[in-house]
Design an enzyme around this catalytic site. Structure first.
Site, PDB file in Angstrom:
ATOM      1  N   CYS A 130      -9.782  75.257 -77.059  1.00 54.76           N
ATOM      2  CA  CYS A 130      -8.633  74.708 -77.448  1.00 54.76           C
ATOM      3  C   CYS A 130      -8.521  73.514 -76.501  1.00 54.76           C
ATOM      4  O   CYS A 130      -7.831  72.232 -77.127  1.00 54.76           O
ATOM      5  CB  CYS A 130      -7.428  75.602 -77.211  1.00 54.76           C
ATOM      6  SG  CYS A 130      -7.385  77.345 -77.972  1.00 54.76           S
ATOM      7  N   ASP A 174     -12.744  55.857 -37.402  1.00 50.21           N
ATOM      8  CA  ASP A 174     -12.165  54.905 -36.629  1.00 50.21           C
ATOM      9  C   ASP A 174     -11.551  55.634 -35.320  1.00 50.21           C
ATOM     10  O   ASP A 174     -11.587  56.599 -35.180  1.00 50.21           O
ATOM     11  CB  ASP A 174     -10.756  54.405 -37.164  1.00 50.21           C
ATOM     12  CG  ASP A 174      -9.999  53.565 -36.464  1.00 50.21           C
ATOM     13  OD1 ASP A 174     -10.873  52.318 -35.984  1.00 50.21           O
ATOM     14  OD2 ASP A 174      -8.872  53.749 -36.441  1.00 50.21           O
TER      15      ASP A 174
END
Length: 733
Positions: free
Chosen positions: A30, A428
């Site tokens: 479907c 970082d």
């Protein structure tokens, strides 16, 4: 499920995303057919339909009226309802409303099935044929009418789905029984009305159980939506006025009393309190807040009365963005789902062929057409692809939902699927592994006396290192003295008269210019702290002779959980990299303490992205963790970008995963929930396929009757969703 009042609006000319609620889908076939229908509409660039959420996300470039999209879905045999910002949740229905047809069907089916079950133990309570027909007919054509309607729509659009399989299978069983009843009106012919009735009842029961379980998978979104206060107390002049949250504007002062939820994002302008942000950030302990601190809509004020300056309302609040991100992740498709969709597209036609071959083989070979029909029916029933269509989205919904509840926001399904394969994480440094604010970590000489002099000199300075000095003085309850003749010298330091004597805080450059003699112990300390990556300043007394009073070492403290985060990543087999614009000694010191594998220092933002690409070319899947604007290129370049919500909006927009707390330990948790979710997807696909791989041959060989096939089919869908719901028990370590 959501419903909207009013006529649908047209989509703007520019690129736009349209969301639709799709009603009537029952299986993967479907959702595939709805996708195909939407993609055929002129101007649609992509369409994705999620069976578990019953939502379609459609991307359009040209002007496309939503009526065209609704018509396309209707032509495919389904109903579409636009979802807009004004869409409201439909009221919850009692479970017994949806269960009523199943109860009636079970009541009519039980007298048919019970005699067959009792017959196995020698008890004969078989009903007359005409009575069996009377009980089976309403089940087949009234309660089972939904299967015929959906099957007809599927056929009309030139495709097949679960309803088609059920309709053909049960009709064959019912038709054979009715034929045998007409052929032997006064005898006790072998009838199979109970087979068709039991299959319909079991399929309906399976769908009902599946629907209940599926609603539980959306519990995370409902929990987040429940955090939204409906009204706010706004201070207008000296009067407190209760307004709908939608009427609150940026700049309004909102009053929040103890125990109330904060209705807007803002900054406290008056009051102190502890705020419970657990459902937004995953932080279990209340957070202390005072004037100047930011607060988030949806969090709970536990103690004091607060006056809050409104900075964001409605769709712009952090809570609204969280909800959008979770909904986007749940509506999206993981890459593995596209393979499942391709399988589903050819699944139903293949099953129809297998059922036909089963019918012909049994009929021609054994001349037993009754058994041939039953075996073909069993093939059709066991093969319903419901579980296949739910396997991936159910796990995705639960995984992203539970992650959000613990402060891990996963932007889309692709991010979740890729995260489990990450083998390298790049970090970082500042603000990610460190707190992001310099602190005075060492001060030589007479500490309290030197700290008093330094704080007195720095009280008029705006430099970040000045704030570090004053913070330490405040912690030690040292009050600065008055300073006279204060002067700031750019690039050199500050000077001023403290208690009548001229003092200075000097950089190494100024120290050299002043030709100050540095004592050997102070020089050794300075060198040692510099090697540890700390920034050095010198505290001097300039009168009567320039003299070194002490060495000051400033550094950015590591976050308390950074070391544990690296340890957990190592346990997961993930390499770690540090990519920072800071100096080499500072980067090396951090890497040494945390046990980071690779270190790159003094790296510009563009070069960060280049380093990520080099790792990718070497065959690694790389995740990047950052919080600043300078990290955005690397976050976007990485296979998975992970941003800290304590950082910039630019970083969060570039990342696939956002951590709602600035806690590095959440990175390992994000990888863990990703791996567990992907494992659930694989388990679900295994169960979805195994039922069919085992059941279809058994049914074709006559070893599985339609009732057992119906039971197995219903159980497959329920087991897949139940397995996905086990993820709700996940908690970060």
């Amino acid at each position: 499920m959501t419903l909207q009042a009013g006529a649908p609006a047209a989509v703007p000319e520019t690129g736009h995303e349209v969301e639709l609620t799709i009603l009537g889908m029952t299986c993967a076939s479907c959702s595939g057919r709805v996708e195909k229908a939407l993609r055929k509409v002129a101007g649609v660039t992509s369409a994705s339909v999620n069976l578990a959420t019953e939502k379609a996300t459609v991307m359009v470039l040209a002007a496309v009226d939503t009526e065209q999209l609704l018509a396309a879905v209707d032509h495919a045999g389904y109903i579409a309802v636009p979802v807009t910002d004004q869409t409201v949740a439909a009221p919850a229905r009692s479970v017994w409303v949806d269960a009523a047809p199943i109860i009636v069907s079970a009541a009519l089916t039980l007298p048919l099935a019970l005699p067959m079950l009792l017959g196995w133990v020698g008890i004969d309570l078989m009903l007359p044929g005409w009575l069996q027909w009377l009980l089976a007919t309403p089940v087949q054509f009234l309660i089972g009418a939904r299967f015929y309607r959906a099957a007809w729509k599927a056929l009309r659009s030139g495709a097949g789905n679960m309803d088609l399989l059920v309709a053909i299978g049960t009709s064959a069983s019912y038709g054979l029984s009715f034929f045998m009843l007409l052929r032997h009106p006064h005898g006790m012919a072998h009838l199979y009305f109970e087979a068709s009735a039991v299959v319909i009842t079991l399929v309906l029961l399976g769908k009902w159980l599946e629907g209940r379980a599926r609603r539980q998978t959306g519990a995370a979104i409902l929990a987040l939506q429940a955090l939204r206060p409906q009204t706010a107390c706004v201070l207008l002049g000296d009067t407190e006025v209760h307004l709908p949250v939608s009427a609150v504007r940026i700049g309004h002062t909102v009053v929040v009393r103890p125990g109330e939820r904060i209705p807007v994002d803002g900054a406290i302008i008056e009051g102190d309190s502890h705020i419970d942000e657990a459902l937004l950030t995953g932080e279990s302990l209340p957070v202390s807040k005072s004037a100047g601190d930011h607060v988030i809509a949806g969090s709970v004020n536990l103690e004091g009365r607060l006056h809050i300056n409104t900075l964001a309302t409605g769709a712009e609040t952090t809570l609204a963005r969280i909800i959008r991100m979770v909904e986007s992740a749940q509506a999206g498709k993981a890459p593995i789902q596209h393979t499942v969709d391709q399988v589903s597209a050819i699944f139903v036609p293949v099953i129809l062929i297998i059922a036909l071959l089963t019918l012909l083989a049994w009929g021609w070979a054994g001349q037993d057409w009754e058994q041939a029909v039953l075996n073909a029916v069993a093939v059709l029933v066991i093969a319903c692809p419901c579980a296949l269509g739910l396997a991936t989205p159910a796990a995705m919904m639960v995984g992203t939902g539970v992650a959000a509840q613990h402060g891990i926001l996963i932007r889309d399904a692709t991010a979740l699927e890729f995260a489990h394969r990450i083998d390298t994480i790049a970090f970082d440094k500042t603000g990610t592994l460190t707190i992001g604010k310099p602190t005075l970590q060492h001060l030589s000489g007479n500490e309290n006396q030197n700290l008093l002099i330094a704080a007195t000199l720095q009280q008029a300075s705006e430099h970040p290192l000045a704030a570090a000095v004053l913070n330490l003085a405040q912690q030690r309850h040292i009050s600065p003295a008055p300073v006279l003749e204060f002067k700031a010298l750019a690039g050199r330091g500050v000077q001023g008269r403290v208690n009548g004597v001229l003092h200075a805080i000097a950089s190494a450059r100024w120290l050299t210019e002043l030709q100050v003699a540095i004592p050997q112990p102070a020089q050794q300390l300075a060198q040692q702290w510099q090697n540890d990556g700390l920034t050095i300043s010198w505290l001097l007394q300039l009168e009567p002779v320039a003299t070194v009073l002490g060495v000051m070492a400033f550094g950015d403290e590591l976050k308390p959980t950074a070391q544990r985060a690296m340890h957990r990543l190592a346990q997961l087999g993930v390499r770690t990299m540090l990519i920072t614009g800071d100096n080499q000694s500072s980067a090396d010191a951090v890497a040494h303490v945390l046990g980071i594998d690779l270190v790159y220092a003094q790296v510009l933002p563009d070069a960060k992205a280049q380093l990520i690409r080099e790792q990718q070319r070497a065959g690694h899947l790389v995740g990047m963790v950052g919080d600043g604007i300078n990290d955005a290129p690397a976050l976007a370049c990485a296979d998975i970008g992970i941003a800290m919500s304590t950082g910039t909006d630019v970083a969060m927009q570039a990342a696939g995963i956002t951590l709602m707390r600035g806690d590095p330990a959440l990175i390992a948790d994000a990888l863990d929930i990703s791996r567990r979710t992907y494992n659930k997807i694989r388990q679900n696909l295994f169960w979805a396929f195994i039922y069919n791989l085992i059941g279809i041959p058994l049914a074709a060989y006559g070893m599985l009757n339609p009732m057992l096939a119906g039971t197995a089919m219903a159980f497959s869908s329920v087991s897949v969703i139940s397995n996905a719901l086990l993820l709700r028990r996940w908690k970060p370590e």
